[in-house]
Motif scaffolding. Sequence first.
Motif, PDB file in Angstrom:
ATOM      1  N   GLY A  73       0.804  -1.215   0.000  1.00  0.00           N
ATOM      2  CA  GLY A  73       0.000   0.000   0.000  1.00  0.00           C
ATOM      3  C   GLY A  73       0.831   1.256   0.000  1.00  0.00           C
ATOM      4  O   GLY A  73       0.571   2.204  -0.760  1.00  0.00           O
ATOM      5  N   HIS A  74       1.853   1.291   0.837  1.00  0.00           N
ATOM      6  CA  HIS A  74       2.715   2.471   0.915  1.00  0.00           C
ATOM      7  C   HIS A  74       3.386   2.752  -0.425  1.00  0.00           C
ATOM      8  O   HIS A  74       3.434   3.895  -0.891  1.00  0.00           O
ATOM      9  CB  HIS A  74       3.764   2.249   2.010  1.00  0.00           C
ATOM     10  N   ARG A  75       3.887   1.702  -1.066  1.00  0.00           N
ATOM     11  CA  ARG A  75       4.577   1.882  -2.355  1.00  0.00           C
ATOM     12  C   ARG A  75       3.629   2.394  -3.434  1.00  0.00           C
ATOM     13  O   ARG A  75       3.947   3.325  -4.167  1.00  0.00           O
ATOM     14  CB  ARG A  75       5.213   0.553  -2.782  1.00  0.00           C
ATOM     15  N   LEU A  76       2.453   1.785  -3.549  1.00  0.00           N
ATOM     16  CA  LEU A  76       1.508   2.197  -4.587  1.00  0.00           C
ATOM     17  C   LEU A  76       0.980   3.602  -4.338  1.00  0.00           C
ATOM     18  O   LEU A  76       0.768   4.382  -5.278  1.00  0.00           O
ATOM     19  CB  LEU A  76       0.349   1.201  -4.655  1.00  0.00           C
ATOM     20  N   LEU A  77       0.784   3.954  -3.083  1.00  0.00           N
ATOM     21  CA  LEU A  77       0.325   5.298  -2.744  1.00  0.00           C
ATOM     22  C   LEU A  77       1.390   6.326  -3.085  1.00  0.00           C
ATOM     23  O   LEU A  77       1.092   7.388  -3.668  1.00  0.00           O
ATOM     24  CB  LEU A  77      -0.013   5.348  -1.250  1.00  0.00           C
ATOM     25  N   ALA A  78       2.638   6.027  -2.772  1.00  0.00           N
ATOM     26  CA  ALA A  78       3.737   6.936  -3.100  1.00  0.00           C
ATOM     27  C   ALA A  78       3.875   7.111  -4.607  1.00  0.00           C
ATOM     28  O   ALA A  78       4.116   8.227  -5.103  1.00  0.00           O
ATOM     29  CB  ALA A  78       5.040   6.420  -2.499  1.00  0.00           C
ATOM     30  N   GLU A  79       3.709   6.017  -5.352  1.00  0.00           N
ATOM     31  CA  GLU A  79       3.789   6.106  -6.817  1.00  0.00           C
ATOM     32  C   GLU A  79       2.667   6.979  -7.379  1.00  0.00           C
ATOM     33  O   GLU A  79       2.876   7.741  -8.331  1.00  0.00           O
ATOM     34  CB  GLU A  79       3.728   4.708  -7.427  1.00  0.00           C
ATOM     35  N   ALA A  80       1.475   6.884  -6.785  1.00  0.00           N
ATOM     36  CA  ALA A  80       0.349   7.708  -7.249  1.00  0.00           C
ATOM     37  C   ALA A  80       0.599   9.177  -6.975  1.00  0.00           C
ATOM     38  O   ALA A  80       0.338  10.044  -7.825  1.00  0.00           O
ATOM     39  CB  ALA A  80      -0.947   7.251  -6.565  1.00  0.00           C
ATOM     40  N   PHE A  81       1.093   9.493  -5.784  1.00  0.00           N
ATOM     41  CA  PHE A  81       1.409  10.885  -5.452  1.00  0.00           C
ATOM     42  C   PHE A  81       2.447  11.453  -6.423  1.00  0.00           C
ATOM     43  O   PHE A  81       2.306  12.568  -6.928  1.00  0.00           O
ATOM     44  CB  PHE A  81       1.950  10.982  -4.016  1.00  0.00           C
TER      45      PHE A  81
ATOM     46  N   ALA B 155      -6.326   8.632  -8.623  1.00  0.00           N
ATOM     47  CA  ALA B 155      -6.096   7.308  -9.220  1.00  0.00           C
ATOM     48  C   ALA B 155      -4.897   6.642  -8.554  1.00  0.00           C
ATOM     49  O   ALA B 155      -3.789   7.179  -8.572  1.00  0.00           O
ATOM     50  CB  ALA B 155      -5.860   7.450 -10.720  1.00  0.00           C
ATOM     51  N   ILE B 156      -5.152   5.509  -7.945  1.00  0.00           N
ATOM     52  CA  ILE B 156      -4.096   4.701  -7.327  1.00  0.00           C
ATOM     53  C   ILE B 156      -4.204   3.292  -7.900  1.00  0.00           C
ATOM     54  O   ILE B 156      -5.299   2.732  -7.976  1.00  0.00           O
ATOM     55  CB  ILE B 156      -4.239   4.650  -5.792  1.00  0.00           C
ATOM     56  N   SER B 157      -3.088   2.739  -8.296  1.00  0.00           N
ATOM     57  CA  SER B 157      -3.102   1.404  -8.903  1.00  0.00           C
ATOM     58  C   SER B 157      -3.669   0.382  -7.925  1.00  0.00           C
ATOM     59  O   SER B 157      -3.295   0.341  -6.747  1.00  0.00           O
ATOM     60  CB  SER B 157      -1.688   0.981  -9.298  1.00  0.00           C
ATOM     61  N   GLY B 158      -4.579  -0.440  -8.432  1.00  0.00           N
ATOM     62  CA  GLY B 158      -5.109  -1.522  -7.619  1.00  0.00           C
ATOM     63  C   GLY B 158      -4.175  -2.718  -7.653  1.00  0.00           C
ATOM     64  O   GLY B 158      -3.162  -2.736  -8.351  1.00  0.00           O
ATOM     65  N   PHE B 159      -4.512  -3.712  -6.901  1.00  0.00           N
ATOM     66  CA  PHE B 159      -3.715  -4.943  -6.878  1.00  0.00           C
ATOM     67  C   PHE B 159      -4.628  -6.088  -6.468  1.00  0.00           C
ATOM     68  O   PHE B 159      -5.776  -5.878  -6.060  1.00  0.00           O
ATOM     69  CB  PHE B 159      -2.523  -4.823  -5.915  1.00  0.00           C
TER      70      PHE B 159
ATOM     71  N   LEU C  47       1.020  12.082  -9.971  1.00  0.00           N
ATOM     72  CA  LEU C  47       0.107  13.226 -10.031  1.00  0.00           C
ATOM     73  C   LEU C  47       0.780  14.523  -9.598  1.00  0.00           C
ATOM     74  O   LEU C  47       0.154  15.596  -9.644  1.00  0.00           O
ATOM     75  CB  LEU C  47      -1.115  12.964  -9.136  1.00  0.00           C
ATOM     76  N   GLY C  48       2.032  14.440  -9.181  1.00  0.00           N
ATOM     77  CA  GLY C  48       2.732  15.634  -8.730  1.00  0.00           C
ATOM     78  C   GLY C  48       2.179  16.174  -7.423  1.00  0.00           C
ATOM     79  O   GLY C  48       2.200  17.389  -7.182  1.00  0.00           O
ATOM     80  N   ILE C  49       1.672  15.297  -6.564  1.00  0.00           N
ATOM     81  CA  ILE C  49       1.053  15.701  -5.307  1.00  0.00           C
ATOM     82  C   ILE C  49       2.055  15.539  -4.160  1.00  0.00           C
ATOM     83  O   ILE C  49       2.732  14.512  -4.057  1.00  0.00           O
ATOM     84  CB  ILE C  49      -0.197  14.848  -5.013  1.00  0.00           C
ATOM     85  N   THR C  50       2.136  16.552  -3.318  1.00  0.00           N
ATOM     86  CA  THR C  50       2.878  16.434  -2.069  1.00  0.00           C
ATOM     87  C   THR C  50       1.871  16.441  -0.939  1.00  0.00           C
ATOM     88  O   THR C  50       1.339  17.493  -0.562  1.00  0.00           O
ATOM     89  CB  THR C  50       3.867  17.601  -1.891  1.00  0.00           C
ATOM     90  N   PRO C  51       1.515  15.273  -0.416  1.00  0.00           N
ATOM     91  CA  PRO C  51       0.449  15.211   0.589  1.00  0.00           C
ATOM     92  C   PRO C  51       0.864  15.872   1.905  1.00  0.00           C
ATOM     93  O   PRO C  51       2.044  15.926   2.247  1.00  0.00           O
ATOM     94  CB  PRO C  51       0.232  13.713   0.767  1.00  0.00           C
ATOM     95  N   ASN C  52      -0.127  16.346   2.613  1.00  0.00           N
ATOM     96  CA  ASN C  52       0.086  16.948   3.925  1.00  0.00           C
ATOM     97  C   ASN C  52       0.055  15.831   4.965  1.00  0.00           C
ATOM     98  O   ASN C  52      -1.013  15.461   5.450  1.00  0.00           O
ATOM     99  CB  ASN C  52      -1.009  17.993   4.202  1.00  0.00           C
TER     100      ASN C  52
END
Length: 321
Positions: A208-216, A270-274, A219-224
């Motif tokens: 989950g952490h890896r896929l979430l980081a790849e999505a950010f 959009a976050i890649s599913g698995f 999308l060029g997102i820096t999450p808070n």
Amino acid sequence: MVDRHLDAHLLDPRLLRLFDALFATGSVTKAAELLGQSQPTVSIWLARLRAELDDPLFVRTSAGMLPTPRAEALIGTVREALEALRRLIGIRTPFDPTVAHRRFSISMTDASHLTLLPAILAHVRHIAPGVRIEATQIGETTSEMLQSGESDLAIGYISGLETGHFEQTLFPQDWVCLANRDHPRVRGGLSKAQFIEEAHVLIRGGTGHRLLAEAFEALGITPNIALELPGFLGLPAIIGSTDLIVTLPRHIGETLAHFYGLRVLACPIAISGFAVKQYWHARFHHDPAIQWIRGVCATLFQQREVRGLEPAPLKSLPENS
């Protein structure tokens, strides 16, 4: 160490069966019928048997083919050898969960401890009261544990397993966000802009952490990020008592929301599913006990029709199978 010289003189099992049939019937014709062979074939086998054992073994008389003293001395050994061969063929005994006393070790993620393990345990305790389940953590040594038999099964999403492992898809995973049920800003849903602005809890490690980081990153997102946690312990209390949100795979998200009264929100990015799968090693592919526990997991969690086909080795199994 194998003695090849001795192996060269081992008797063909067909000759042992002929020896037994001739001793029992006293007739080449009846022995041929019993063995389902022609009489000339049985005569050839008898000649080989006599040569191998250096004795006539059976002598034609008015009372039929009678055994020589050597044949009478050998018949017990011949029948023991045939029985040993029969046991060898049928050595795999069925696994009966209702009377079995055995431990199954299942490697899984922290999320699966919460979402899958309770269902596995409830089913096993009902069907197989003598079976014990040991849950271990999926990690860098999971492949070796499956190969050695230290772990019977792994459930989760594991990439990069070596050849020799099998896998079976159980169910797909997409993503949801969780928030306090009384969160003041997301009662109408969560937009992408809100997602970027809100403060987040980040669960470190795992798929989950890896896929979430790849999505950010895509999308060029820096999450808070307001809080990072190593796992799910304490997460429901934090989400339930603050205005933080967390993004999780759907199964664990909906499970936590159900038990702790949290709000489930559609993930606006959009976050890649698995796919959650079960994995095992080829060494234990035909083990009746491992087949049973695999069947339990497939019955409980698989979301597609099972047509009775065994999964292919990893190297040839498509990811979307």
